[in-house]
Design an enzyme around this catalytic site. Structure first.
Site, PDB file in Angstrom:
ATOM      1  N   GLU A  82      -5.573 -11.646   3.323  1.00  0.00           N
ATOM      2  CA  GLU A  82      -4.794 -12.721   3.963  1.00  0.00           C
ATOM      3  C   GLU A  82      -5.729 -13.842   4.442  1.00  0.00           C
ATOM      4  O   GLU A  82      -5.454 -15.026   4.237  1.00  0.00           O
ATOM      5  CB  GLU A  82      -3.996 -12.165   5.150  1.00  0.00           C
ATOM      6  CG  GLU A  82      -3.190 -13.256   5.857  1.00  0.00           C
ATOM      7  CD  GLU A  82      -2.600 -12.798   7.186  1.00  0.00           C
ATOM      8  OE1 GLU A  82      -2.076 -11.673   7.262  1.00  0.00           O
ATOM      9  OE2 GLU A  82      -2.667 -13.584   8.150  1.00  0.00           O
ATOM     10  N   SER A  93      -4.139   0.774   6.506  1.00  0.00           N
ATOM     11  CA  SER A  93      -4.838   0.734   7.794  1.00  0.00           C
ATOM     12  C   SER A  93      -3.858   0.629   8.964  1.00  0.00           C
ATOM     13  O   SER A  93      -4.110   1.167  10.032  1.00  0.00           O
ATOM     14  CB  SER A  93      -5.849  -0.400   7.838  1.00  0.00           C
ATOM     15  OG  SER A  93      -5.209  -1.613   7.601  1.00  0.00           O
ATOM     16  N   ASN A  94      -2.715  -0.035   8.764  1.00  0.00           N
ATOM     17  CA  ASN A  94      -1.772  -0.135   9.894  1.00  0.00           C
ATOM     18  C   ASN A  94      -1.129   1.225  10.187  1.00  0.00           C
ATOM     19  O   ASN A  94      -0.816   1.540  11.331  1.00  0.00           O
ATOM     20  CB  ASN A  94      -0.747  -1.263   9.673  1.00  0.00           C
ATOM     21  CG  ASN A  94       0.407  -0.868   8.791  1.00  0.00           C
ATOM     22  OD1 ASN A  94       1.368  -0.268   9.248  1.00  0.00           O
ATOM     23  ND2 ASN A  94       0.316  -1.174   7.499  1.00  0.00           N
ATOM     24  N   HIS A 123       0.853  -1.192   0.000  1.00  0.00           N
ATOM     25  CA  HIS A 123       0.000   0.000   0.000  1.00  0.00           C
ATOM     26  C   HIS A 123       0.879   1.229   0.000  1.00  0.00           C
ATOM     27  O   HIS A 123       0.894   1.990   0.962  1.00  0.00           O
ATOM     28  CB  HIS A 123      -0.882   0.033   1.251  1.00  0.00           C
ATOM     29  CG  HIS A 123      -1.975  -0.962   1.224  1.00  0.00           C
ATOM     30  ND1 HIS A 123      -2.969  -0.950   0.282  1.00  0.00           N
ATOM     31  CD2 HIS A 123      -2.239  -2.016   2.017  1.00  0.00           C
ATOM     32  CE1 HIS A 123      -3.797  -1.951   0.498  1.00  0.00           C
ATOM     33  NE2 HIS A 123      -3.366  -2.623   1.542  1.00  0.00           N
TER      34      HIS A 123
END
Ligand code: F3S
Length: 282
Positions: A127, A222-223, A40
């Site tokens: 995942e 998102s992380n 990303h």
């Protein structure tokens, strides 16, 4: 002014490995594709595009592939997807993170021996979808406490429980305890990867002592958004930036501490550029 950069900032082991594989393949003679964006991070994807690497984003695009190389992502793919990629005639290079691959192997083996598979994670995450695709038996995905409480096994045999690598470790333990209380025959394989947790814990520590905290990450990651949220709680002056160009300079110099961290999809070159500009301009 002091700059403290997190040691765990940026690529984790699995992402670094996948990106390195694509750069290595990009130097070859035939066309190179990645099955979805390799990470990303727009800058990295664009850089790879300049080197001739194309991102396959749909079934239609995949159908047009005639030979060349297809690299899978660190999230991994299902067995059916892997077979579909091979049928294109391209050489398939598996860049699945070894920690994710281990889950595929566990699920494949345990389900072949008759175990029912439960994955603790987000059912919409690629995942988890990939892991589901390695089971020989139907899979249940549990993403919250309510689902853990209402889960009823399909049979009375062994249940093999695995986790999405980035799942919250405390919640995983809680859900396992709920299943165990019911007296089910559980084989619990804790497949959570510590990279995300370590990055978050270190970011929290640095943000606590920082006057300004800088979180580098792509807006779609998102992380990285989670890192921002964690740092913001500890340090009100937290900036979420994609590159040094987004830095907001303080009114005038300062003697404080500037902390820097970065999400899992941020290459070290971008982190170094930010460090350089903070040093020069703050
Ligand atoms: Fe692998 Fe852990 Fe990264 S599972 S892709 S090293 S977050």
């Amino acid at each position: 002014m002091k700059i403290v950069t997190a040691e765990s900032a940026g690529f984790c082991f699995g992402v670094r490995k996948a990106v390195d594989i694509v750069y290595r393949e990009a130097g070859g003679p035939g066309p190179v594709y990645t099955y979805g964006p390799i990470i990303h991070n727009q800058a990295v994807v664009e850089d790879l595009e300049k080197k001739g690497v194309r991102v396959l984003r749909s079934e239609e695009e995949l159908a047009e592939v005639k030979g060349g190389v297809i690299v899978t992502r660190s999230h991994g793919v299902s067995r059916a997807e892997e077979e579909r990629l091979r049928r294109t005639g391209a050489r398939v290079v598996d860049a699945t993170c070894p920690f994710v691959k281990r889950i595929h192997r566990t699920v494949e083996k345990e389900s072949a021996q008759g175990s029912e598979i439960v994955i603790i994670g987000n059912p919409d995450h690629p995942e988890v979808k990939g892991i589901m695709g390695w089971s020989h038996t139907p899979v249940t995905v549990i993403s919250n406490e309510e689902e853990a409480r209402s889960y009823i096994p399909r049979g009375d045999g062994q249940i093999c429980v695995v986790a999405q690598t980035t799942f919250n470790a405390n919640k995983f333990k809680d859900f396992i305890a709920i299943l165990q209380q019911r007296g089910y025959n559980i084989l619990c394989v804790n497949t959570i990867c510590s990279a995300t947790h370590e990055r978050q814990a270190e970011a929290r520590e640095i943000a606590r002592i920082a006057d300004t905290m800088i979180v580098i990450g792509d807006s779609s990651s998102s992380n990285s958004a989670k890192l921002y949220e964690i740092c913001r709680k500890e340090c009100p002056d937290t900036q979420f930036i994609q590159s040094w160009r987004d830095l907001q300079l303080p009114p005038a110099g300062g003697d404080g501490v500037v902390g820097i961290t970065a999400g899992a999809s941020v290459p070290s070159t971008i982190i170094e550029e930010v460090q350089l500009h903070v040093r020069a301009e703050f």
